[in-house]
Scaffold this active site. Structure first.
Site, PDB file in Angstrom:
ATOM      1  N   TYR A  62      54.319  44.405  56.629  1.00  0.00           N
ATOM      2  CA  TYR A  62      55.193  44.458  55.662  1.00  0.00           C
ATOM      3  C   TYR A  62      54.657  42.705  55.293  1.00  0.00           C
ATOM      4  O   TYR A  62      55.583  42.061  56.095  1.00  0.00           O
ATOM      5  CB  TYR A  62      56.630  45.140  55.149  1.00  0.00           C
ATOM      6  CG  TYR A  62      56.412  46.634  54.468  1.00  0.00           C
ATOM      7  CD1 TYR A  62      55.897  46.163  53.520  1.00  0.00           C
ATOM      8  CD2 TYR A  62      56.750  47.757  55.274  1.00  0.00           C
ATOM      9  CE1 TYR A  62      55.919  47.702  53.088  1.00  0.00           C
ATOM     10  CE2 TYR A  62      56.402  47.974  54.621  1.00  0.00           C
ATOM     11  CZ  TYR A  62      56.357  48.350  53.243  1.00  0.00           C
ATOM     12  OH  TYR A  62      56.679  49.448  51.985  1.00  0.00           O
ATOM     13  N   GLU A  64      55.831  41.222  51.679  1.00  0.00           N
ATOM     14  CA  GLU A  64      56.051  41.331  50.232  1.00  0.00           C
ATOM     15  C   GLU A  64      56.647  39.837  50.254  1.00  0.00           C
ATOM     16  O   GLU A  64      57.237  39.611  50.976  1.00  0.00           O
ATOM     17  CB  GLU A  64      57.310  42.436  50.119  1.00  0.00           C
ATOM     18  CG  GLU A  64      56.727  43.724  49.937  1.00  0.00           C
ATOM     19  CD  GLU A  64      58.188  44.647  48.955  1.00  0.00           C
ATOM     20  OE1 GLU A  64      59.545  43.925  49.186  1.00  0.00           O
ATOM     21  OE2 GLU A  64      57.630  45.424  49.573  1.00  0.00           O
ATOM     22  N   ASP A 213      36.933  40.461  33.312  1.00  0.00           N
ATOM     23  CA  ASP A 213      36.964  41.524  34.552  1.00  0.00           C
ATOM     24  C   ASP A 213      35.332  41.693  34.629  1.00  0.00           C
ATOM     25  O   ASP A 213      34.400  42.344  34.199  1.00  0.00           O
ATOM     26  CB  ASP A 213      37.122  43.164  33.901  1.00  0.00           C
ATOM     27  CG  ASP A 213      37.068  43.768  34.771  1.00  0.00           C
ATOM     28  OD1 ASP A 213      36.490  43.284  36.459  1.00  0.00           O
ATOM     29  OD2 ASP A 213      37.267  45.721  34.562  1.00  0.00           O
ATOM     30  N   THR A 239      36.874  43.070  41.490  1.00  0.00           N
ATOM     31  CA  THR A 239      37.141  43.813  42.790  1.00  0.00           C
ATOM     32  C   THR A 239      36.372  43.868  43.345  1.00  0.00           C
ATOM     33  O   THR A 239      35.757  43.295  43.703  1.00  0.00           O
ATOM     34  CB  THR A 239      36.456  45.548  42.641  1.00  0.00           C
ATOM     35  OG1 THR A 239      34.852  45.799  41.845  1.00  0.00           O
ATOM     36  CG2 THR A 239      37.321  46.877  41.455  1.00  0.00           C
ATOM     37  N   LYS A 242      32.209  45.557  45.215  1.00  0.00           N
ATOM     38  CA  LYS A 242      31.051  46.554  44.807  1.00  0.00           C
ATOM     39  C   LYS A 242      29.654  45.586  45.114  1.00  0.00           C
ATOM     40  O   LYS A 242      29.201  45.433  46.078  1.00  0.00           O
ATOM     41  CB  LYS A 242      31.476  46.642  42.713  1.00  0.00           C
ATOM     42  CG  LYS A 242      32.248  47.293  42.853  1.00  0.00           C
ATOM     43  CD  LYS A 242      31.906  47.504  41.243  1.00  0.00           C
ATOM     44  CE  LYS A 242      33.229  49.040  40.979  1.00  0.00           C
ATOM     45  NZ  LYS A 242      34.417  48.317  40.421  1.00  0.00           N
ATOM     46  N   ARG A 248      37.600  48.205  49.640  1.00  0.00           N
ATOM     47  CA  ARG A 248      37.996  48.479  48.568  1.00  0.00           C
ATOM     48  C   ARG A 248      38.847  47.391  47.623  1.00  0.00           C
ATOM     49  O   ARG A 248      40.120  47.741  48.410  1.00  0.00           O
ATOM     50  CB  ARG A 248      38.186  50.181  48.554  1.00  0.00           C
ATOM     51  CG  ARG A 248      38.014  50.919  47.267  1.00  0.00           C
ATOM     52  CD  ARG A 248      37.688  52.304  47.590  1.00  0.00           C
ATOM     53  NE  ARG A 248      36.704  51.795  47.553  1.00  0.00           N
ATOM     54  CZ  ARG A 248      35.790  52.278  47.026  1.00  0.00           C
ATOM     55  NH1 ARG A 248      36.257  52.383  45.156  1.00  0.00           N
ATOM     56  NH2 ARG A 248      34.272  52.483  47.194  1.00  0.00           N
TER      57      ARG A 248
HETATM   58  N1  DSN Z   1      34.585  52.967  38.478  1.00  0.00           N
HETATM   59  C1  DSN Z   1      33.398  51.977  38.717  1.00  0.00           C
HETATM   60  C2  DSN Z   1      32.713  52.027  38.171  1.00  0.00           C
HETATM   61  O1  DSN Z   1      31.550  53.530  39.091  1.00  0.00           O
HETATM   62  O2  DSN Z   1      31.783  50.968  37.694  1.00  0.00           O
HETATM   63  C3  DSN Z   1      34.805  51.382  37.804  1.00  0.00           C
HETATM   64  O3  DSN Z   1      35.775  51.074  38.313  1.00  0.00           O
END
Ligand code: DSN
Length: 430
Positions: A62, A64, A213, A239, A242, A248
């Site tokens: 933990y 925080e 984003d 994120t 990707k 993730r």
């Molecule tokens: N679900 C994602 C995508 O496939 O683009 C975006 O968060």
């Protein structure tokens, strides 16, 4: 699905020994990934080192708060991990403040909204159906329920050279009319370069904060294959799993000290509790990889592969929205091959042949999201595997044959057999 060749269950693997059922399901997924071609634009194959970092004792801790200011004892080493992740992210993106604690991109976006807007405030964004994201103002998402989205359009004039691209003049008109508190750019299904500088001019003119984003294109930006949102954007979310090819998770970046302070409070304790320290360690590993020269090559190859796949599909008669791609993804308008063909049908036929994609609405799609008229295809995962432009011509041919076969068993099997040979030649990195 061919799952032959699975490792036998042995008691040297603690998961296999304690819970063979879960272990078996994971082995099945591992074999599925190994034996198929992953063309979902938002997926990738993380390295063995990234995956190893996630399976560690850091999950027990933990923490925080933030490094040096935690609400729990025993944080000496996780502080080092989080500091390292933040420093590496700053070096990659050239920014001054980073929060690596968001559990996901949607969490990162919610934290930014909570930090920088009040309940009911207006923000401008692209609607989900045109390539935006559900956290950019979808009616039943917190972003659309607690805040007021005003959506700017794409260019919908099929005679225009800018058809299906961001219409920056229209963005300006919408922003000047509604005077949103924030302007949001960055998308989930948009195949073209984003002009962050132009967005900043519009945001400045209407007195708004500019948020990007970059979840989809973060790896391209890290590798120099797409312009950076800095110094133009006030706040940037992403994120890490990707094109960036990490675990993730999410992240928030800014160059503004005051915004950084608000964001930190908004992530914890505003919208999250304890950070996932094992995932933050994996983010640090991913950022270390993205700082290597090889990552630049990777990012450039992702784009080259996408453009090769796009032009091969166009040669076969498929229309791509906006006429092609500048980044890692493309949207295929299936009606260009057959007016009755749906994304849902094509997704199923391709999966049976070993090609994994997602159905996706195209701009102004008359069909609902569970059906759609399009497919979204991307090259981050196949590029990680080592495939190049020549392989993309082959993949376009398999896609076309699988769709033309309409699920016919022999045609599907033939494509699948050919494709598995390529999968064997290019194994996964883990
Ligand atoms: N679900 C994602 C995508 O496939 O683009 C975006 O968060």
């Amino acid at each position: 699905m061919n799952i032959s060749g699975l490792e036998p269950i042995t008691d040297t693997n603690p998961l296999a020994a304690e819970d063979p059922q879960v272990w078996q399901y994971i082995q099945n997924e591992s074999q599925r990934q190994a034996n198929t071609l992953e063309l979902i634009a938002s997926e990738n194959h993380a390295s063995a080192a990234v995956i190893a970092a996630m399976g560690t004792c850091l999950t027990n801790k933990y923490a925080e708060g933030y490094p040096g200011a935690r609400y729990y004892g025993g944080c000496e080493f996780v502080d080092q991990v989080e500091d390292l992740a933040r420093d590496r992210a700053k070096a990659i993106f050239g920014c001054e403040h980073v929060n690596v604690q968001p559990h996901s991109g949607a969490q990162a976006n919610a934290a930014v909204f909570f930090a920088l807007m009040d309940h009911g405030d207006k923000f401008a964004s692209l609607v989900l159906a045109d390539g935006g994201h559900l956290s950019h103002g979808m009616k039943i998402n917190i972003s659309g329920k607690y805040y007021q989205p005003v959506h700017y359009p794409l260019n919908y004039d099929s005679g225009s050279p800018d058809f299906e691209r961001i219409d920056y003049d229209a963005v300006r008109s919408v922003c000047m009319e509604h005077k949103p508190k924030m302007v949001l750019c960055g998308y989930s299904a948009y195949p073209r370069v984003i002009d962050f500088k132009r967005f900043r001019e519009i945001a400045d003119e209407c007195g708004a904060i500019l948020m990007a984003d970059i979840a989809h294109i973060a790896g391209l930006i890290a590798g120099g294959a797409h312009p950076s949102p800095f110094p133009h954007c006030h706040v940037v979310t992403t994120t890490t799993h990707k094109t960036l090819r990490g675990p993730r998770g999410g992240m928030i970046m800014t160059n503004d000290a005051d915004i950084a302070k608000k964001i930190n409070r908004s992530v914890f304790p505003g919208t999250q509790g304890g950070p996932l320290m094992h995932v933050i360690a994996a983010k640090a590993v991913c950022f270390g990889e993205a700082l290597q020269p090889a990552f630049k090559q990777y990012a450039k190859q992702v784009v080259k592969n996408a453009q090769a796949l796009a032009s091969n599909l166009e040669q076969k008669g498929y229309r791509l929205t906006s006429g092609g791609t500048d980044n890692h993804l493309m949207l295929v308008d299936l009606r260009s091959r057959d007016a009755d063909l749906t994304g849902a049908q094509a997704e199923g036929w391709l999966e049976a042949a070993g090609i994994i994609v997602n159905k996706n609405g195209i701009p102004q799609d008359p069909r609902p999201p569970r059906v759609t008229s399009g497919l979204r295809l991307g090259t981050p995962a196949t590029t990680t595997r080592g495939l190049n432009e020549g392989h993309m011509a082959q993949i376009a041919d398999w896609i076309d044959r699988a769709i033309a076969g309409q699920g016919d068993e022999a045609a599907t099997k033939q494509v699948r057999n050919e494709l598995q040979e390529l999968c064997r030649q290019f194994p996964l990195p883990h």
